[in-house]
Design an enzyme around this catalytic site. Structure first.
Site, PDB file in Angstrom:
ATOM      1  N   HIS A   9       0.828  -1.205   0.000  1.00 54.67           N
ATOM      2  CA  HIS A   9       0.000   0.000   0.000  1.00 54.67           C
ATOM      3  C   HIS A   9       0.868   1.263   0.000  1.00 54.67           C
ATOM      4  CE1 HIS A   9      -3.346  -2.734   0.386  1.00 54.67           C
ATOM      5  NE2 HIS A   9      -2.655  -3.347   1.345  1.00 54.67           N
ATOM      6  N   GLU A  23      -2.444   0.175   7.623  1.00 58.03           N
ATOM      7  CA  GLU A  23      -1.604  -0.928   7.144  1.00 58.03           C
ATOM      8  C   GLU A  23      -0.354  -0.407   6.432  1.00 58.03           C
ATOM      9  OE1 GLU A  23      -1.873  -4.848   4.238  1.00 58.03           O
ATOM     10  OE2 GLU A  23      -3.602  -3.514   4.404  1.00 58.03           O
ATOM     11  N   HIS A  76       2.565  -7.016   4.435  1.00 59.56           N
ATOM     12  CA  HIS A  76       1.205  -6.523   4.647  1.00 59.56           C
ATOM     13  C   HIS A  76       0.717  -6.854   6.048  1.00 59.56           C
ATOM     14  CE1 HIS A  76       0.154  -5.594   0.397  1.00 59.56           C
ATOM     15  NE2 HIS A  76       1.179  -6.397   0.193  1.00 59.56           N
ATOM     16  N   GLU A 141       1.347 -11.724   5.340  1.00 56.22           N
ATOM     17  CA  GLU A 141       0.286 -11.070   6.102  1.00 56.22           C
ATOM     18  C   GLU A 141       0.706 -11.218   7.565  1.00 56.22           C
ATOM     19  OE1 GLU A 141      -2.114  -9.315   4.936  1.00 56.22           O
ATOM     20  OE2 GLU A 141      -2.884 -10.163   3.066  1.00 56.22           O
TER      21      GLU A 141
END
Length: 176
Positions: A9, A23, A76, A141
């Protein structure tokens, strides 16, 4: 080894939000710690971003491919509509034996972090950074930003972020 690190992101795309955390900022912080660990281990590192800027998925892949990275790590935080969802998982491109092997080493190190539930290694063909890179790639993640305990224990503090980065680096160094 040439390692591309992709903090997920950034800029106009904050990613998931949990509490006061975005995030994009957590992924960048973990990635910067990870970069330092890998450089200290003698590796060359390319960051797709080092500040809070937006970079397209295509540009992230092009950077890594043009640089001829040996592996690609996209960092992430997970999120879910249920605040009870928690833990870490690793995503790989379906059928990538080297990606699965790399993920297995990272997974083994992350599993040792207390209180971080193991959600496994999962193939995902729909993710551009896994599909568009020409080297083994793993999307980490790290923990659920939507889970208050995961935020508190793993994502909000320097200690938690550094511990995740150290575990990822340990897995990478075992793989190489």
């Amino acid at each position: 080894m040439r390692i591309a690190i992709d903090p997920g992101h950034g800029g106009k795309d904050p990613g998931a939000v949990g509490g006061q955390l975005r995030e994009s900022e957590v992924a960048l912080a973990i990635s910067l710690f990870l970069r330092d660990e890998l450089v200290d281990g003698g590796h060359s590192v390319l960051m797709t971003r080092e500040t809070d800027v937006f970079i397209t998925i295509g540009d992230r892949c092009r950077l890594a491919n043009t640089w001829k990275a040996d592996l690609f790590l996209s960092i992430h935080c997970n999120a879910a509509s249920s605040p009870q969802a928690h833990g870490m998982e690793l995503l790989i491109f379906p059928g990538s034996a080297r990606g699965r092997d790399l993920a297995g080493h990272i997974w083994g190190a992350l599993r040792d972090i207390p209180g971080l539930r193991d959600r496994g290694i999962k193939p995902r063909g729909d993710l551009g950074v896994l599909r568009g890179t020409s080297m083994p790639a793993v999307l980490v993640e790290a923990a659920f930003i939507s889970n208050p305990e995961n935020r508190r224990d793993h994502l909000e503090t320097t200690h938690g972020r550094r511990r995740i980065a150290k575990a990822i680096a340990q897995g990478v160094m075992e793989w190489v």
